[in-house]
Motif scaffolding. Structure first.
Motif, mmCIF file in Angstrom:
data_model
loop_
_atom_site.group_PDB
_atom_site.id
_atom_site.type_symbol
_atom_site.label_atom_id
_atom_site.label_comp_id
_atom_site.label_asym_id
_atom_site.label_seq_id
_atom_site.Cartn_x
_atom_site.Cartn_y
_atom_site.Cartn_z
ATOM 1 N N ILE A 98 2.016 -3.842 -8.608
ATOM 2 C CA ILE A 98 1.590 -2.678 -7.693
ATOM 3 C C ILE A 98 2.819 -2.507 -6.741
ATOM 4 O O ILE A 98 3.285 -3.086 -5.984
ATOM 5 N N GLY A 99 3.365 -1.073 -6.681
ATOM 6 C CA GLY A 99 4.442 -0.834 -5.997
ATOM 7 C C GLY A 99 4.182 -0.042 -4.571
ATOM 8 O O GLY A 99 3.230 0.421 -4.597
ATOM 9 N N THR A 100 5.111 0.050 -3.680
ATOM 10 C CA THR A 100 4.867 0.536 -2.446
ATOM 11 C C THR A 100 4.529 2.290 -2.787
ATOM 12 O O THR A 100 3.917 2.685 -2.171
ATOM 13 N N ASP A 101 5.389 2.702 -3.700
ATOM 14 C CA ASP A 101 5.432 4.088 -4.303
ATOM 15 C C ASP A 101 3.947 4.557 -4.391
ATOM 16 O O ASP A 101 3.395 5.539 -3.835
ATOM 17 N N GLY A 102 3.199 3.636 -5.180
ATOM 18 C CA GLY A 102 1.917 4.059 -5.707
ATOM 19 C C GLY A 102 1.129 4.072 -4.461
ATOM 20 O O GLY A 102 0.162 4.775 -4.291
ATOM 21 N N VAL A 103 1.054 3.190 -3.634
ATOM 22 C CA VAL A 103 0.234 2.853 -2.355
ATOM 23 C C VAL A 103 0.396 3.965 -1.471
ATOM 24 O O VAL A 103 -0.409 4.585 -0.869
ATOM 25 N N LEU A 104 1.806 4.268 -1.280
ATOM 26 C CA LEU A 104 1.983 5.533 -0.212
ATOM 27 C C LEU A 104 1.182 6.574 -0.776
ATOM 28 O O LEU A 104 0.724 7.411 0.005
ATOM 29 N N LEU A 105 1.334 7.191 -2.224
ATOM 30 C CA LEU A 105 0.815 8.508 -2.693
ATOM 31 C C LEU A 105 -0.761 8.248 -2.580
ATOM 32 O O LEU A 105 -1.342 9.257 -2.279
ATOM 33 N N LYS B 141 11.237 6.328 4.837
ATOM 34 C CA LYS B 141 12.378 5.490 5.288
ATOM 35 C C LYS B 141 11.841 4.249 5.344
ATOM 36 O O LYS B 141 10.767 3.903 5.661
ATOM 37 N N GLY B 142 12.604 3.198 4.686
ATOM 38 C CA GLY B 142 12.395 1.842 4.501
ATOM 39 C C GLY B 142 12.382 1.390 6.218
ATOM 40 O O GLY B 142 11.261 0.719 6.385
ATOM 41 N N THR B 143 13.572 1.544 6.786
ATOM 42 C CA THR B 143 13.339 1.173 8.142
ATOM 43 C C THR B 143 13.913 2.341 9.077
ATOM 44 O O THR B 143 14.563 3.144 8.498
ATOM 45 N N PRO B 144 13.810 2.251 10.289
ATOM 46 C CA PRO B 144 14.561 3.363 11.062
ATOM 47 C C PRO B 144 16.057 3.624 10.885
ATOM 48 O O PRO B 144 16.555 4.879 11.092
ATOM 49 N N THR B 145 16.759 2.759 10.440
ATOM 50 C CA THR B 145 18.195 2.871 10.285
ATOM 51 C C THR B 145 18.475 2.951 8.944
ATOM 52 O O THR B 145 19.781 3.280 8.645
ATOM 53 N N THR B 146 17.664 2.929 7.962
ATOM 54 C CA THR B 146 18.237 3.286 6.593
ATOM 55 C C THR B 146 17.929 4.636 6.146
ATOM 56 O O THR B 146 17.358 5.488 7.172
ATOM 57 N N ILE C 65 9.582 -1.783 10.814
ATOM 58 C CA ILE C 65 10.590 -1.987 11.746
ATOM 59 C C ILE C 65 11.500 -3.387 11.675
ATOM 60 O O ILE C 65 12.644 -3.191 11.713
ATOM 61 N N GLY C 66 10.944 -4.294 11.129
ATOM 62 C CA GLY C 66 11.693 -5.396 10.345
ATOM 63 C C GLY C 66 11.116 -5.836 9.297
ATOM 64 O O GLY C 66 9.930 -5.603 8.848
ATOM 65 N N ARG C 67 11.414 -7.068 8.724
ATOM 66 C CA ARG C 67 10.845 -7.620 7.528
ATOM 67 C C ARG C 67 9.397 -8.132 7.710
ATOM 68 O O ARG C 67 9.121 -8.759 8.427
ATOM 69 N N HIS C 68 8.638 -7.191 7.092
ATOM 70 C CA HIS C 68 7.204 -7.415 7.095
ATOM 71 C C HIS C 68 6.353 -7.196 8.473
ATOM 72 O O HIS C 68 5.374 -7.568 8.892
ATOM 73 N N GLU C 69 7.352 -6.508 9.052
ATOM 74 C CA GLU C 69 6.783 -5.939 10.452
ATOM 75 C C GLU C 69 6.706 -4.297 10.403
ATOM 76 O O GLU C 69 7.418 -3.700 10.746
ATOM 77 N N TYR C 70 5.363 -4.014 10.000
ATOM 78 C CA TYR C 70 5.139 -2.691 9.651
ATOM 79 C C TYR C 70 4.947 -1.672 11.020
ATOM 80 O O TYR C 70 4.438 -2.279 11.726
ATOM 81 N N THR C 71 5.534 -0.355 10.637
ATOM 82 C CA THR C 71 5.196 0.444 11.654
ATOM 83 C C THR C 71 3.670 0.881 11.755
ATOM 84 O O THR C 71 3.056 0.656 11.108
ATOM 85 N N SER C 72 3.287 1.364 13.075
ATOM 86 C CA SER C 72 1.771 1.806 13.478
ATOM 87 C C SER C 72 1.481 2.672 12.341
ATOM 88 O O SER C 72 0.472 2.919 12.007
ATOM 89 N N GLU C 73 2.538 3.711 12.122
ATOM 90 C CA GLU C 73 2.262 4.861 11.296
ATOM 91 C C GLU C 73 1.747 4.485 9.777
ATOM 92 O O GLU C 73 0.937 4.928 9.175
ATOM 93 N N TYR C 74 2.606 3.347 9.447
ATOM 94 C CA TYR C 74 2.303 2.905 8.014
ATOM 95 C C TYR C 74 1.035 2.102 7.996
ATOM 96 O O TYR C 74 0.313 2.347 7.057
ATOM 97 N N ILE C 75 0.592 1.406 8.874
ATOM 98 C CA ILE C 75 -0.510 0.700 9.135
ATOM 99 C C ILE C 75 -1.469 1.656 9.209
ATOM 100 O O ILE C 75 -2.457 1.303 8.436
ATOM 101 N N THR C 76 -1.659 2.635 9.785
ATOM 102 C CA THR C 76 -2.742 3.738 9.807
ATOM 103 C C THR C 76 -2.760 4.296 8.546
ATOM 104 O O THR C 76 -4.124 4.352 8.239
ATOM 105 N N LEU C 77 -1.793 4.609 8.145
ATOM 106 C CA LEU C 77 -1.926 5.260 6.581
ATOM 107 C C LEU C 77 -2.529 4.210 5.642
ATOM 108 O O LEU C 77 -3.291 4.999 4.770
ATOM 109 N N THR C 78 -2.391 3.070 5.518
ATOM 110 C CA THR C 78 -2.585 2.016 4.323
ATOM 111 C C THR C 78 -3.348 0.987 4.565
ATOM 112 O O THR C 78 -3.916 0.348 3.621
#
Length: 220
Positions: free
Chosen positions: A3-10, A169-174, A200-213
């Motif tokens: 399972i990829g991140t794209d599928g989870v996101l959608l 975006k994967g991280t804030p700077t990418t 934000i960092g490796r396996h340190e998810y943003t609050s927005e991504y956590i809320t979504l998934t």
């Protein structure tokens, strides 16, 4: 098939505020997006379409072993075959289409089928959505950001217009890598456009991504 991140996101992002009764997942793979929509919504009919045999069998097993097996059904067919005699309209169509447009192929035919755009060109997907969407239906897809302008231009030709665009975006700077697009038949002057950062960092998810998934992960 992992399972990829794209599928989870959608699966987590696809709009359901219009209370879809019927859903179609085009190119379902393992069935993850259809399963997530089943978990999130009250849709009574969730159909999925998968041409590759191993993926079809895996999706069917996943559907049968889920809590929502009475609402889920997978067709072993290509999109062109499915469209020959369409029986239903759908209130929500979701797709994580194969999008690698490069000319080369690997020696793994199954992987090629899953990953290369010629397995499901954008034009075919949008034409199918135009045919199969109900009057107030929504097409929701995840595609590379670099393909966003072209996808929207093709959709415009079929009078399908964006209502919500989320750039990922994967991280804030990418750089922006993906676009989540929701399209409908009604032209909106100013569709909602926003941005989602996953980590934000490796396996340190943003609050927005956590809320979504977070409803879909065992550990988040």
């Amino acid at each position: 098939m992992k399972i990829g991140t794209d599928g989870v996101l959608l699966g987590a992002w696809a709009p359901i505020s219009h209370n879809p009764y019927s859903v179609l997942d085009i190119g379902t793979g393992t069935g993850i997006i259809a399963l997530m929509v089943a978990q999130r919504s009250n849709a009574a009919q969730i159909d999925a379409l998968e041409i590759e045999e191993n993926a079809y069998e895996q999706a069917t097993d996943n559907f049968e072993n889920s809590l929502w097996n009475e609402r889920l059904f997978c067709f072993h067919a290509g999109l062109d075959e499915f469209m020959e005699e369409p029986e239903d309209e759908y209130d929500l169509i979701v797709s994580n289409p194969p999008f690698y447009a490069e000319d080369y192929k690997t020696n793994d035919e199954q992987r090629d089928l899953a990953r290369f755009q010629d397995a499901l060109p954008f034009e075919d997907l949008i034409e199918a959505a135009d045919l199969l969407l109900s009057e107030n239906g929504i097409l929701a897809v995840i595609i590379p950001f670099k393909e966003e302008e072209r996808f929207l231009a093709i959709a415009h030709e079929f009078e399908l217009y964006p209502t919500h665009i989320t750039r990922v975006k994967g991280t804030p700077t990418t750089e922006i890598k993906r676009s989540l697009l929701a399209l409908g038949r009604n032209l909106i002057d100013t569709p909602l456009i926003d941005e989602l950062v996953i980590e934000i960092g490796r396996h340190e998810y943003t609050s927005e991504y956590i809320t979504l998934t977070q409803e879909f992960y065992l550990k988040m």
